[in-house]
Design an enzyme around this catalytic site. Structure first.
Site, mmCIF file in Angstrom:
data_model
loop_
_atom_site.group_PDB
_atom_site.id
_atom_site.type_symbol
_atom_site.label_atom_id
_atom_site.label_comp_id
_atom_site.label_asym_id
_atom_site.label_seq_id
_atom_site.Cartn_x
_atom_site.Cartn_y
_atom_site.Cartn_z
ATOM 1 N N HIS A 148 0.784 -1.233 0.081
ATOM 2 C CA HIS A 148 -0.088 -0.123 -0.068
ATOM 3 C C HIS A 148 0.840 1.113 -0.032
ATOM 4 C CE1 HIS A 148 0.821 -0.747 4.222
ATOM 5 N NE2 HIS A 148 0.414 0.347 4.529
ATOM 6 N N HIS A 158 1.117 3.750 1.910
ATOM 7 C CA HIS A 158 1.779 4.627 3.120
ATOM 8 C C HIS A 158 3.140 4.698 3.186
ATOM 9 C CE1 HIS A 158 -1.845 4.224 6.077
ATOM 10 N NE2 HIS A 158 -1.869 5.471 5.418
ATOM 11 N N ASP A 207 5.727 4.496 5.049
ATOM 12 C CA ASP A 207 6.507 3.465 5.657
ATOM 13 C C ASP A 207 6.751 2.065 4.876
ATOM 14 O OD1 ASP A 207 3.955 3.193 6.511
ATOM 15 O OD2 ASP A 207 4.563 1.752 8.362
ATOM 16 N N HIS A 208 5.943 1.956 3.684
ATOM 17 C CA HIS A 208 6.058 0.847 2.984
ATOM 18 C C HIS A 208 6.742 1.109 1.674
ATOM 19 C CE1 HIS A 208 3.771 -1.892 5.687
ATOM 20 N NE2 HIS A 208 3.277 -0.751 6.077
ATOM 21 N N HIS A 226 -7.839 -1.769 5.670
ATOM 22 C CA HIS A 226 -6.725 -1.058 6.361
ATOM 23 C C HIS A 226 -7.352 0.439 6.308
ATOM 24 C CE1 HIS A 226 -3.248 0.589 8.117
ATOM 25 N NE2 HIS A 226 -2.786 1.192 6.837
ATOM 26 N N ASP A 283 -0.505 -4.082 5.755
ATOM 27 C CA ASP A 283 -1.158 -3.588 7.074
ATOM 28 C C ASP A 283 -2.748 -3.716 7.075
ATOM 29 O OD1 ASP A 283 1.300 -2.523 7.601
ATOM 30 O OD2 ASP A 283 0.455 -0.342 7.841
ATOM 31 N N HIS A 301 5.684 -5.671 11.704
ATOM 32 C CA HIS A 301 4.956 -4.375 12.030
ATOM 33 C C HIS A 301 4.840 -3.872 13.559
ATOM 34 C CE1 HIS A 301 2.351 -1.159 10.497
ATOM 35 N NE2 HIS A 301 3.144 -1.000 9.533
#
Length: 387
Positions: A63, A65, A67-68, A182, A262, A331
């Site tokens: 996805h 976001h 942090d990914h 999510h 997530d 995570h």
């Protein structure tokens, strides 16, 4: 035999910590590496590991976001720094990147606005829902031309009957993806190995071949009857001169690996994840000894769900529901320190809280599977053997 190994290069959630980097998982399939997510500083983690960036052939983003995915543009720049066109090496095929809507345009814009030139071409395949915009990549579009190292990828529409995308098929693997719940659109990936040959009962077959040795040489020119085991192993029945038929063993199911982004609810991917050999599931939040005593497990779960995340108990419950053999949690909230001891030693806060989180997942996954539940830490690896 194909060697399958997962190395966790980052295991933190939204914020990195001194002991955990942002999300990144390297899946090694024989000599190649398939990367799942590339959070910020993933290239540094790769440089600190035993993995070689040049072996990365595919990247799967769960996805959008940061942090990914924030580590993907610099990683592409670093890993393609060696340009085959400047040497005697043959040009490599494009790096394939898979992910949700807007990934292609975001990566293209980032590389173009930073004037980045790659030493290798890349292509982005987007997994689209019916309502997602389609990026045509029209080279005549002045607002959205391709990056000069980009090859236009596929727009893969979801199969609404199965709630899944058919991502790719190789000679050994098939990969599907499915939407999971999510706070923004998120994906889970299921990798399934093609059926593998069954086991041969050599003790039973060897006397049959020995009995037909002379006839095989006389009628078929076979000098070494044991070489005919390859015929049986390939799935074909073997007809011997004396009329005996050696039946080929039935193929065995290949391995299955499930890697979730997530999520607070991955139920849509469950039908595709049955009997997984390994499930990688987030466990962002938990009630542990770090929390006030008055916080209940139910409240911790509600808090996790409200942000689109899961607790260890939720991960264990879901993994048991799909009959997974092994569960790996990742995570984690930045307040959970890495469990490699660190400054506090083997009995410090980090190992203690991670073991508590692991045990919470065991409660719902099953006490009989205690030895098959793990909390990932940065640079930790796990093999996926054949059963």
């Amino acid at each position: 035999m194909t060697t399958i190994n997962l190395t966790f290069l980052g295991t933190s959630s939204a914020q990195p910590s001194a002991t955990r980097n942002h999300q990144c998982i390297a899946l090694r399939l024989d000599g190649d590496i398939w990367l799942f997510d590339a959070g910020e500083a993933s290239q540094h983690q790769l440089q600190r590991s035993q993995l070689r960036m040049g072996k990365i052939e595919k990247v799967f983003v769960t996805h959008m976001h940061g942090d990914h995915c924030f580590g993907l543009p610099p990683l592409l720049c670093t890993m393609t720094n060696s340009n085959p066109s400047a040497s005697n090496e043959a040009p490599k095929p494009p790096i394939e990147i898979f992910g949700p809507s807007t990934l292609r345009r975001w990566l293209r814009s980032t590389l173009k606005l930073t004037r980045s030139t790659l030493g290798r071409q890349y292509t982005v395949h987007e997994l689209l829902l019916p309502t997602d915009p389609i990026d045509s990549g029209d080279p005549t579009d002045p607002d959205n031309p391709l990056h000069h190292n980009e090859i236009l990828g596929r727009n893969i529409l979801i199969d609404t009957a199965n709630n899944a995308w058919s991502v790719l098929t190789t000679d050994k693997w098939s990969v599907i993806a499915a939407p999971i719940v999510h706070s923004i659109p998120s994906l889970g990936y299921v990798l399934t190995e093609h059926p593998i040959p069954g086991k041969i009962d050599i003790v039973t077959i060897q006397p049959l071949l020995a009995r037909n040795k002379d006839a095989l040489l006389r009628e078929q020119g076979v000098k070494n009857p044991m070489a005919l085991l390859r015929t049986v192993q390939s799935g074909k029945d073997l007809h011997l001169p004396d009329g005996t038929v050696v039946l080929a063993p039935k193929p065995r199911p290949g391995r299955r690996i499930v890697i979730l982004g997530d999520t607070s609810d991955p139920s849509l991917i469950a039908p595709h994840a049955r009997d997984a050999d390994l499930v990688v599931h987030e466990a962002t939040n938990a009630k542990t000894f770090l929390d006030p005593p008055e916080l209940t497990y139910e409240e911790a779960e509600r808090n996790a769900i409200s942000h689109g995340h899961s607790t260890p108990q939720m991960a264990g419950r879901w993994a048991r529901g799909v009959n997974a053999r092994r569960l790996v949690l990742t995570h984690f909230s930045a307040r959970y320190k890495g469990d490699d001891g660190g400054e506090e030693g083997a009995q410090g806060e980090g190992p203690r809280v991670m073991e508590e989180i692991r045990r919470l997942a065991v409660e719902t996954f099953g006490e009989e599977r205690d030895g098959e539940v793990f909390c990932a830490r940065d640079f930790w690896s796990v093999d996926v053997p054949r059963t």
